[in-house]
Design a protein around this motif. Structure first.
Motif, PDB file in Angstrom:
ATOM      1  N   UNK A   1     -18.621 -38.801 -16.881  1.00  0.00           N
ATOM      2  CA  UNK A   1     -18.844 -38.024 -15.660  1.00  0.00           C
ATOM      3  C   UNK A   1     -18.301 -38.770 -14.446  1.00  0.00           C
ATOM      4  N   UNK A   2     -18.458 -40.092 -14.420  1.00  0.00           N
ATOM      5  CA  UNK A   2     -17.922 -40.876 -13.305  1.00  0.00           C
ATOM      6  C   UNK A   2     -16.397 -40.796 -13.296  1.00  0.00           C
ATOM      7  N   UNK A   3     -15.776 -40.943 -14.455  1.00  0.00           N
ATOM      8  CA  UNK A   3     -14.315 -40.872 -14.530  1.00  0.00           C
ATOM      9  C   UNK A   3     -13.814 -39.479 -14.185  1.00  0.00           C
ATOM     10  N   UNK A   4     -14.508 -38.445 -14.668  1.00  0.00           N
ATOM     11  CA  UNK A   4     -14.099 -37.072 -14.340  1.00  0.00           C
ATOM     12  C   UNK A   4     -14.162 -36.839 -12.837  1.00  0.00           C
ATOM     13  N   UNK A   5     -15.206 -37.320 -12.183  1.00  0.00           N
ATOM     14  CA  UNK A   5     -15.311 -37.186 -10.735  1.00  0.00           C
ATOM     15  C   UNK A   5     -14.213 -37.945 -10.012  1.00  0.00           C
ATOM     16  N   UNK A   6     -13.904 -39.144 -10.494  1.00  0.00           N
ATOM     17  CA  UNK A   6     -12.828 -39.945  -9.908  1.00  0.00           C
ATOM     18  C   UNK A   6     -11.491 -39.223 -10.048  1.00  0.00           C
ATOM     19  N   UNK A   7     -11.223 -38.676 -11.228  1.00  0.00           N
ATOM     20  CA  UNK A   7      -9.950 -37.981 -11.445  1.00  0.00           C
ATOM     21  C   UNK A   7      -9.874 -36.693 -10.634  1.00  0.00           C
ATOM     22  N   UNK A   8     -10.993 -36.009 -10.466  1.00  0.00           N
ATOM     23  CA  UNK A   8     -11.004 -34.811  -9.626  1.00  0.00           C
ATOM     24  C   UNK A   8     -10.677 -35.185  -8.180  1.00  0.00           C
ATOM     25  N   UNK A   9     -11.280 -36.260  -7.692  1.00  0.00           N
ATOM     26  CA  UNK A   9     -10.973 -36.729  -6.336  1.00  0.00           C
ATOM     27  C   UNK A   9      -9.506 -37.132  -6.231  1.00  0.00           C
ATOM     28  N   UNK A  10      -9.002 -37.820  -7.249  1.00  0.00           N
ATOM     29  CA  UNK A  10      -7.595 -38.249  -7.250  1.00  0.00           C
ATOM     30  C   UNK A  10      -6.669 -37.041  -7.165  1.00  0.00           C
ATOM     31  N   UNK A  11      -7.002 -35.985  -7.900  1.00  0.00           N
ATOM     32  CA  UNK A  11      -6.195 -34.766  -7.853  1.00  0.00           C
ATOM     33  C   UNK A  11      -6.223 -34.161  -6.448  1.00  0.00           C
TER      34      UNK A  11
ATOM     35  N   UNK B   1     -18.105 -38.334  -3.054  1.00  0.00           N
ATOM     36  CA  UNK B   1     -18.301 -39.712  -2.579  1.00  0.00           C
ATOM     37  C   UNK B   1     -16.979 -40.444  -2.404  1.00  0.00           C
ATOM     38  N   UNK B   2     -16.100 -40.314  -3.374  1.00  0.00           N
ATOM     39  CA  UNK B   2     -14.797 -40.984  -3.307  1.00  0.00           C
ATOM     40  C   UNK B   2     -14.001 -40.457  -2.120  1.00  0.00           C
TER      41      UNK B   2
END
Length: 163
Positions: free
Chosen positions: A83-93, A46-47
């Motif tokens: 889970x939201x933060x993990x997804x955000x950090x994965x997108x950031x990476x 999504x991000x």
């Protein structure tokens, strides 16, 4: 249980550019928990889709987010936040972010609305005053306030380090 989160994007030159919300409610399990793996993948996609397809932004420099409230009696809520933060950090990476900034909720509230225990309407008003946009979602308004705090930190003059 909060199953939605807000996103906001801006630049140090232009300030606020856009914001949105997304939800992980479709990944609830029958027992009331959350399918963490699917939720993380959904947030990541999504991000990236929002930035790349909707806004045409191929990469980002900095990600800022609110630290999860660990001291809560609702263990499911903590799992959702992570889970939201993990997804955000994965997108950031994947988007090659160079820096990640995190803020405690009371810090965001104090700096955006003037009071560390500000309620949702005060945060929505703080976001509206800064951007001129009427936000209906407190999640989106919170994201805008995090953006405001992060941009202020990034543009503040650097203090000389003590020897």
């Amino acid at each position: 249980m909060a199953l939605a989160s807000g996103l906001a994007i801006g630049t140090t030159d232009e300030g606020y550019l856009d914001s949105a919300t997304f939800s992980v409610k479709d990944f609830r399990l029958s027992g009331g928990g959350l399918d963490i793996g699917k939720a993380v993948d959904h947030v990541d996609r999504s991000v990236r889709e929002w930035l790349q397809q909707s806004l045409g932004i191929p990469s980002i420099d900095i990600v800022a987010y609110e630290l999860p409230a660990i001291a809560t009696a609702n263990k499911r809520y903590v799992g959702v936040q992570h889970s939201i933060i993990a997804g955000l950090l994965l997108a950031a990476h994947k988007l090659r972010a160079e820096r990640v900034l995190s803020y405690a909720a009371n810090t965001i509230k104090k700096r955006a609305a003037g009071y560390g225990k500000a309620e949702k309407p005060a945060m929505i008003e703080a976001a509206r005053k800064w951007t001129g946009v009427d936000f209906s979602s407190h999640d989106e308004a919170d994201a805008v306030c995090i953006l405001k705090v992060a941009l202020a930190d990034l543009t503040a003059p650097k203090q000389a380090e003590a020897f």
